[in-house]
Design a protein around this motif. Structure first.
Motif, short mmCIF file in Angstrom:
data_model
loop_
_atom_site.label_atom_id
_atom_site.label_comp_id
_atom_site.label_asym_id
_atom_site.label_seq_id
_atom_site.Cartn_x
_atom_site.Cartn_y
_atom_site.Cartn_z
N PHE A 21 -18.80 -34.48 54.08
CA PHE A 21 -17.88 -35.57 53.74
C PHE A 21 -18.10 -36.87 54.52
O PHE A 21 -18.26 -37.94 53.92
N PRO A 22 -18.12 -36.84 55.88
CA PRO A 22 -18.28 -38.11 56.60
C PRO A 22 -19.62 -38.80 56.33
O PRO A 22 -19.71 -40.03 56.38
N THR A 94 -19.91 -43.48 63.72
CA THR A 94 -20.89 -42.65 63.03
C THR A 94 -20.24 -41.43 62.38
O THR A 94 -19.14 -41.02 62.79
N PRO A 95 -20.90 -40.83 61.36
CA PRO A 95 -20.36 -39.60 60.77
C PRO A 95 -20.16 -38.49 61.80
O PRO A 95 -19.21 -37.71 61.71
N GLY A 247 -13.74 -25.90 63.84
CA GLY A 247 -14.34 -26.44 65.06
C GLY A 247 -15.86 -26.47 65.01
O GLY A 247 -16.51 -27.23 65.74
N CYS A 248 -16.46 -25.66 64.12
CA CYS A 248 -17.92 -25.64 63.99
C CYS A 248 -18.42 -26.75 63.07
O CYS A 248 -19.63 -26.97 62.95
N MET A 249 -17.49 -27.47 62.43
CA MET A 249 -17.88 -28.47 61.43
C MET A 249 -18.71 -29.63 62.00
O MET A 249 -19.69 -30.05 61.38
N PRO A 250 -18.36 -30.19 63.18
CA PRO A 250 -19.19 -31.27 63.72
C PRO A 250 -20.64 -30.86 63.94
O PRO A 250 -21.56 -31.65 63.68
N PHE A 251 -20.84 -29.63 64.41
CA PHE A 251 -22.20 -29.15 64.63
C PHE A 251 -22.95 -29.04 63.30
O PHE A 251 -24.13 -29.37 63.20
#
Length: 286
Positions: A21-22, A94-95, A247-251
């Motif tokens: 998404f970002p 940034t995304p 919580g694993c989404m940014p990675f």
């Protein structure tokens, strides 16, 4: 016998789409202003959801007055406030940073509902809160390039998300996910459209032609499929528990950026993800 962990399937689906998404939103915002982008995306989602309602034969649910209040409140809190600040913040960050800041939702959810229920705090909860507070302070401190206002704007948006999700979870008990999202977006379109007009956003038809497919894609994948998966997930499980898995989404966002844009993650980026992941997990524990 129905599995008790059926909520995991929509949760993992929403995590994967949420990681993209970002990146999609940031790419679109290079050509079209934020509230115009949101309005066009919501219109796309309304058309798709309208077709789904007709196929499912659930248009009668639109008359359920018990859900009207929740449609409106979620439309304002999630549709206009959360997404509005999120998109506006993406103009200046940034995304990857946006995906990281989005994890603070569990922090605000915990504060709101823990204070609401007036429950005592465990040592794990206190440590989790301190970790996230320190991380937020570090995030907002000016770097060599100056203040990162985009992160701050997205952080403000995250304050609205837990309240919107609370009303969304309650509203889902009255109607189906597709019906709830359909009217939620219908309520949101006039709000984002009016804000766009008031702040003087203008559309360049030439630039719009270059990103219209991204807007349609985002409307279908993120605002229809992902949000249906999200609403189905929070129907039976607490929001904070699901956010712990998020919580694993940014990675995952970082991996997608590396795979498709060839940008290798730095050691600082990888290290900065660790404290917020630990904090989110601690706050989601009972």
């Amino acid at each position: 016998m129905k599995s008790k962990n059926t909520w995991l399937y929509p949760t993992f689906g929403s995590i994967f789409i949420g990681a993209i998404f970002p990146i999609l939103a940031s790419s679109t915002l290079k050509s079209i202003p934020p509230f115009l982008t949101l309005t066009l995306t919501f219109i796309t989602a309304v058309i798709v959801l309208g077709v789904i309602l007709l196929i499912q034969g659930k248009t009668w649910e639109l008359l359920n007055k018990n859900a009207w209040k929740y449609w409106f409140l979620t439309g304002v809190l999630n549709g206009a406030c959360f997404y509005g600040f999120y998109y506006f913040g993406l103009l200046s960050t940034t995304p990857w940073n946006a995906a990281l800041v989005a994890q603070t939702e569990v922090f605000f959810a915990f504060l709101y509902f823990q204070a609401w229920r007036k429950e005592s705090l465990s040592k794990g909860h206190i440590f989790g809160i301190l970790l996230l507070i320190l991380w937020i302070i570090y995030l907002l401190l000016p770097k060599a390039s100056g203040w990162n206002y985009g992160d701050l704007i997205i952080l403000i948006g995250m304050m609205f998300a837990p309240l919107g999700n609370y009303y969304q979870k309650t509203g889902r008990t009255h109607v189906s996910s597709s019906t709830f999202l359909f009217i939620r977006y219908v309520c949101t379109i006039p709000l984002t459209g009016t804000i766009s007009l008031l702040i003087g956003e203008k559309i360049d038809t030439f630039l719009l032609q270059g990103v219209i497919w991204q807007i349609i894609l985002m409307g279908i994948i993120v605002f229809v499929i992902k949000n249906i998966l999200w609403v189905e997930a929070i129907k039976t499980v607490t929001v904070t528990r699901i956010l712990a898995l998020h919580g694993c989404m940014p990675f995952l966002t970082l991996l997608i950026i590396w795979a498709f844009q060839g940008l290798l993650p730095t050691a600082t980026q990888l290290i900065s993800w660790i404290p917020i992941l630990i904090g989110v997990i601690l706050l989601s524990r009972k």
